[in-house]
Design a protein around this motif. Structure first.
Motif, PDB file in Angstrom:
ATOM      1  N   PHE A 121       0.789  -1.118  -0.156  1.00 26.95           N
ATOM      2  CA  PHE A 121      -0.461   0.336  -0.345  1.00 26.95           C
ATOM      3  C   PHE A 121       0.903   1.113  -0.249  1.00 26.95           C
ATOM      4  O   PHE A 121       1.856   1.221   0.822  1.00 26.95           O
ATOM      5  N   SER A 122       0.303   2.485  -0.576  1.00 25.80           N
ATOM      6  CA  SER A 122       1.220   3.447  -0.862  1.00 25.80           C
ATOM      7  C   SER A 122       0.391   4.318  -0.989  1.00 25.80           C
ATOM      8  O   SER A 122      -0.862   4.759  -1.630  1.00 25.80           O
ATOM      9  N   TYR A 123       0.818   5.344   0.120  1.00 27.63           N
ATOM     10  CA  TYR A 123      -0.721   6.697  -0.099  1.00 27.63           C
ATOM     11  C   TYR A 123      -0.671   6.934  -1.000  1.00 27.63           C
ATOM     12  O   TYR A 123      -1.742   7.698  -1.455  1.00 27.63           O
ATOM     13  N   PHE A 124       0.577   7.720  -1.863  1.00 20.93           N
ATOM     14  CA  PHE A 124       1.076   8.487  -3.226  1.00 20.93           C
ATOM     15  C   PHE A 124      -0.585   7.648  -4.018  1.00 20.93           C
ATOM     16  O   PHE A 124      -0.706   8.147  -4.587  1.00 20.93           O
ATOM     17  N   TYR A 125       0.321   6.857  -4.051  1.00 20.77           N
ATOM     18  CA  TYR A 125      -0.591   5.607  -5.140  1.00 20.77           C
ATOM     19  C   TYR A 125      -1.967   5.622  -4.439  1.00 20.77           C
ATOM     20  O   TYR A 125      -2.965   6.000  -5.976  1.00 20.77           O
ATOM     21  N   HIS A 126      -3.071   6.077  -3.817  1.00 26.47           N
ATOM     22  CA  HIS A 126      -4.158   5.552  -2.919  1.00 26.47           C
ATOM     23  C   HIS A 126      -4.415   7.216  -3.192  1.00 26.47           C
ATOM     24  O   HIS A 126      -5.889   7.524  -4.171  1.00 26.47           O
ATOM     25  N   MET A 127      -3.719   8.282  -2.937  1.00 26.38           N
ATOM     26  CA  MET A 127      -3.762   9.950  -3.745  1.00 26.38           C
ATOM     27  C   MET A 127      -3.841  10.256  -5.111  1.00 26.38           C
ATOM     28  O   MET A 127      -4.966  10.416  -5.252  1.00 26.38           O
ATOM     29  N   GLU A 173      -7.830  22.416  -4.249  1.00 22.43           N
ATOM     30  CA  GLU A 173      -6.754  23.088  -3.061  1.00 22.43           C
ATOM     31  C   GLU A 173      -6.897  22.130  -1.476  1.00 22.43           C
ATOM     32  O   GLU A 173      -5.812  21.616  -1.546  1.00 22.43           O
ATOM     33  N   ARG A 174      -8.288  21.488  -1.539  1.00 21.00           N
ATOM     34  CA  ARG A 174      -7.353  21.174  -0.214  1.00 21.00           C
ATOM     35  C   ARG A 174      -6.723  19.128  -0.611  1.00 21.00           C
ATOM     36  O   ARG A 174      -6.038  19.042   0.560  1.00 21.00           O
ATOM     37  N   PHE A 175      -7.029  19.365  -1.943  1.00 27.76           N
ATOM     38  CA  PHE A 175      -5.947  17.513  -2.247  1.00 27.76           C
ATOM     39  C   PHE A 175      -5.073  18.198  -2.346  1.00 27.76           C
ATOM     40  O   PHE A 175      -3.940  16.889  -1.732  1.00 27.76           O
ATOM     41  N   TYR A 224       0.230  17.262  -0.014  1.00 23.53           N
ATOM     42  CA  TYR A 224       1.832  17.799   0.959  1.00 23.53           C
ATOM     43  C   TYR A 224       1.572  16.936   2.210  1.00 23.53           C
ATOM     44  O   TYR A 224       3.100  16.947   2.734  1.00 23.53           O
ATOM     45  N   ARG A 225       1.107  16.970   2.923  1.00 24.21           N
ATOM     46  CA  ARG A 225       0.404  16.564   4.338  1.00 24.21           C
ATOM     47  C   ARG A 225       1.394  15.176   4.176  1.00 24.21           C
ATOM     48  O   ARG A 225       2.591  14.955   4.757  1.00 24.21           O
ATOM     49  N   VAL A 226       0.904  14.140   3.143  1.00 30.72           N
ATOM     50  CA  VAL A 226       1.720  12.797   2.721  1.00 30.72           C
ATOM     51  C   VAL A 226       2.963  12.616   2.724  1.00 30.72           C
ATOM     52  O   VAL A 226       3.253  12.122   3.219  1.00 30.72           O
ATOM     53  N   GLU A 227       3.125  14.179   1.747  1.00 31.37           N
ATOM     54  CA  GLU A 227       4.353  14.026   1.238  1.00 31.37           C
ATOM     55  C   GLU A 227       5.397  14.615   2.203  1.00 31.37           C
ATOM     56  O   GLU A 227       6.455  13.397   2.819  1.00 31.37           O
ATOM     57  N   ASP A 228       4.427  15.548   3.686  1.00 34.05           N
ATOM     58  CA  ASP A 228       6.391  15.399   3.946  1.00 34.05           C
ATOM     59  C   ASP A 228       5.986  14.471   5.273  1.00 34.05           C
ATOM     60  O   ASP A 228       7.689  14.070   5.499  1.00 34.05           O
TER      61      ASP A 228
END
Length: 64
Positions: free
Chosen positions: A6-12, A45-47, A52-56
């Protein structure tokens, strides 16, 4: 069959692609999409903020 981690980036990315398909928008980077309505602009904008939060979070985990 090997299951993909699982990857948050793929999910996003999946969430963004679904948003574009549902709204008839070209799937680009969220900051590059030409929105058509105020609601689309606010969603994007929210996305971007969440991205950026996921990236941080990912960078923090990687460097600790």
């Amino acid at each position: 069959m090997k299951q993909k981690k699982f990857s948050y980036f793929y999910h996003m990315a999946d969430i963004l692609i679904n948003f574009c398909e549902e709204n008839g928008l070209e799937p680009l980077s969220a900051s590059e999409i030409a929105w058509e309505t105020e609601e689309q602009r606010e969603w994007l904008e929210r996305f971007v903020d969440i991205w950026y939060r996921v990236e941080d979070r990912d960078n923090f985990r990687r460097w600790r």
